[in-house]
Design an enzyme around this catalytic site. Sequence first.
Site, PDB file in Angstrom:
ATOM      1  N   CYS A 133       0.838  -1.206   0.000  1.00  0.00           N
ATOM      2  CA  CYS A 133       0.000   0.000   0.000  1.00  0.00           C
ATOM      3  C   CYS A 133       0.874   1.259   0.000  1.00  0.00           C
ATOM      4  O   CYS A 133       1.519   1.546  -0.995  1.00  0.00           O
ATOM      5  CB  CYS A 133      -1.002  -0.030   1.146  1.00  0.00           C
ATOM      6  SG  CYS A 133      -2.360   1.128   0.896  1.00  0.00           S
ATOM      7  N   HIS A 244      -3.505  -5.328   0.216  1.00  0.00           N
ATOM      8  CA  HIS A 244      -2.995  -5.743   1.532  1.00  0.00           C
ATOM      9  C   HIS A 244      -3.038  -7.258   1.742  1.00  0.00           C
ATOM     10  O   HIS A 244      -4.022  -7.773   2.291  1.00  0.00           O
ATOM     11  CB  HIS A 244      -3.846  -5.083   2.633  1.00  0.00           C
ATOM     12  CG  HIS A 244      -3.561  -3.642   2.829  1.00  0.00           C
ATOM     13  ND1 HIS A 244      -2.719  -3.176   3.805  1.00  0.00           N
ATOM     14  CD2 HIS A 244      -4.015  -2.551   2.173  1.00  0.00           C
ATOM     15  CE1 HIS A 244      -2.661  -1.856   3.748  1.00  0.00           C
ATOM     16  NE2 HIS A 244      -3.438  -1.450   2.768  1.00  0.00           N
ATOM     17  N   GLU A 246      -1.616  -9.064   3.953  1.00  0.00           N
ATOM     18  CA  GLU A 246      -1.612  -9.484   5.363  1.00  0.00           C
ATOM     19  C   GLU A 246      -3.004  -9.546   5.990  1.00  0.00           C
ATOM     20  O   GLU A 246      -3.233 -10.313   6.915  1.00  0.00           O
ATOM     21  CB  GLU A 246      -0.676  -8.583   6.186  1.00  0.00           C
ATOM     22  CG  GLU A 246      -1.209  -7.201   6.555  1.00  0.00           C
ATOM     23  CD  GLU A 246      -1.318  -6.240   5.379  1.00  0.00           C
ATOM     24  OE1 GLU A 246      -0.801  -6.539   4.286  1.00  0.00           O
ATOM     25  OE2 GLU A 246      -1.948  -5.178   5.555  1.00  0.00           O
TER      26      GLU A 246
END
Length: 289
Positions: A133, A244, A246
């Site tokens: 990001c 993202h 994660e």
Amino acid sequence: MQRLLALACLFVVGASKVLLTGPFTDSPVNNRPIIGILTQQVVDKQMARFGKTYIPASYVKYVESGGSRVMPIRLNQSLAEYEKIFKSINGMLFIGGAVSLETSDYARAARAFYRLALEANDAGDYFPIWGTCMGFQLLTVFVAGHNLLSNTTAENLALPLNLTKEVPSSRMFEGFSAKLLKALSQENITGNFHHYGVTVKTFRGNDKLQQFFSILSTNIAENGAEFVSTIEGRKYPFYGVQWHPEVNQFQWKPNLHFPHSKNAVRVSSLLSEFFVNEARKSLHRFPQT
Ligand SMILES: *[C@@H]1O[C@H](CO)[C@@H](O)[C@H](O)[C@H]1NC(C)=O
Ligand SMILES: *[C@@H]1O[C@H](CO)[C@@H](O)[C@H](O)[C@H]1NC(C)=O
Ligand SMILES: *[C@@H]1O[C@H](CO)[C@@H](O)[C@H](O)[C@H]1NC(C)=O
Ligand SMILES: *[C@@H]1O[C@H](CO)[C@@H](O)[C@H](O)[C@H]1NC(C)=O
């Protein structure tokens, strides 16, 4: 007699270590990698009572799930301090957030590590960087030499990736089965939480970016702009995702569109493993680890 001779040979070969450096063995591997993550300044009042800087837990868990430890790196350290840290760690993860890409303490520290990594890789000292990001955006600023961001809002939106023809020859997606790549291109398994990005037009129109990175995926923003969503260094082990990975494994707020399907978690898990494997190629180490 023959048996004794054979034993003697094995012993000699083992002792001289000839085979270890021979052409049939892979490059040395560091199975105790440590990935650096820069802390960010706390701006949220609720969080202020806990401290001045922080790292969201999901990024730490993500790196740990791939088999690496994390070194939190403070902002505002001297360049000499960063050089010392650089020689001890095996990769950097530039995480998401919302600070100036040019003038913040975060950007200054990230730029120092980016430069050290460029020099190290040029000298044959493998050192990977991953940007997520805002980390992705930072990489584009460092490579291009200035900020090329524009409005590419995709806020709380889970999307598939429009994969490019560079994917089959990429390193990042090498371990993905055809089935998983298909899912990645059809299912809403990449979480987007951004307002700015680099449009495909701007990216392709910038010689520095174009020469440095291959574009592995693109997406359409809420305002219709087509933005670059996944990049990979052509020569350097530098990687960036505007989305993202994660969150798929480690963020659970019910009002946010965090993808948690089986394929979404698999994608996240393969990418953390991929990046940690890149870090295993770096032989930097602390005196005691
Ligand atoms: C870094 O230093 C500047 C200037 O002294 C200061 O304003 C800022 O709060 C510091 N940042 C951190 C994260 O300590
Ligand atoms: C994927 O997300 C888009 C945009 O939010 C939505 O229109 C679509 O229905 C979603 N697809 C699935 C299969 O959930
Ligand atoms: C992929 O690209 C096509 C064609 O430009 C577009 O219609 C589609 O919305 C894009 N998909 C995503 C998820 O951005
Ligand atoms: C970006 O564009 C969208 C759609 O046109 C708009 O709603 C939004 O306010 C803009 N965001 C920024 C940060 O300019």
